[in-house]
Design an enzyme around this catalytic site. Structure first.
Site: not given
Length: 233
Positions: A75, A77, A81, A184, A196
């Site tokens: 996926h 981000d 997020h 992040h 990820e």
């Protein structure tokens, strides 16, 4: 810094003898399987599927309904997020998710990928996308609370080198128990993108074309991707 080896992936040569038509570039599917037992971050919504319609008298098709977190499987981000007011997935530009990338092995990195774990593959001509392999075999059937993550300083140096997207074969670029999500926050501040849960078990170190386009989910904090690497011509 010593000159790194050639990290371009070379296609197999044609068989000797008669000329052959060019073969299609080899593909590596780097997405884990997604099903009801796919591991998820503790507390996240696992994948589930029910049949809303099934082929039978009066119904010509099968139609399913799926419930899942957008962080299941491979996926991307979205800034939403990890940043209040950040962009949702549908507003994120696609360009970082498509193009030349470098796969780097850091199998003995421990809990954090430090710069010295990847320095052997960093040199002139670093592509704008970097994917790091930390597992000998990615645990596609269980949750790993001791997953490897990026050290924030490593993300900073990759950004300094012009990298626009980083990827990893674990569920997060931060340690699983982190509450500050330091890496992040680096990608938020430096405007990087992240992938990820990639499966890099069988991918040699080298340069490839990455294809990992997120869905146009207009209000989502992340999106599943079907991540693929293609050999360079």
């Amino acid at each position: 810094m010593p000159t790194p080896p050639d990290f371009a992936h070379n296609a197999a040569p044609d068989a000797p003898g008669a000329p052959a038509a060019p073969a299609a570039p080899r593909l590596w599917d780097i997405s884990p399987p997604v099903h009801a037992t796919t591991p998820v971050f503790p507390g996240d919504t696992p994948y589930s599927q029910v049949w809303a319609a099934e082929i039978g008298p009066g119904c010509p098709v099968n139609v399913s309904a799926v419930t899942m977190s957008p962080h299941v499987g491979a996926h991307a981000d979205a800034p939403l997020h990890y940043a209040p007011g950040g962009e949702a997935m549908g507003a994120v530009p696609l360009a970082p998710f498509l193009g030349r990338c470098r796969v780097i092995h850091a199998l003995d990195c421990g809990p954090l990928i430090e710069w010295h774990h990847i320095a052997h593959a960093i040199g002139a001509g670093l592509p704008p996308r970097v994917l790091v392999r930390t597992y000998a075999r990615m645990p596609v059937d269980r949750w790993d609370g001791a997953l490897a993550a990026y050290a924030p300083a490593t993300v900073e140096r990759l950004a300094d080198a012009g990298v626009q997207l980083i990827g990893i074969d674990t569920a997060s670029i931060d340690p699983a128990d982190s509450k500050t999500l330091d890496s992040h926050q680096v990608i938020r501040r430096r405007d990087l993108r992240v992938l990820e849960n990639l499966v890099l078990d069988d991918v040699p170190e080298g340069d490839y074309e990455l294809i990992a386009l997120p869905l146009k989910w207009m209000t989502a904090d992340a999106s599943p991707v079907r991540a693929v690497l293609r050999a360079l011509a």
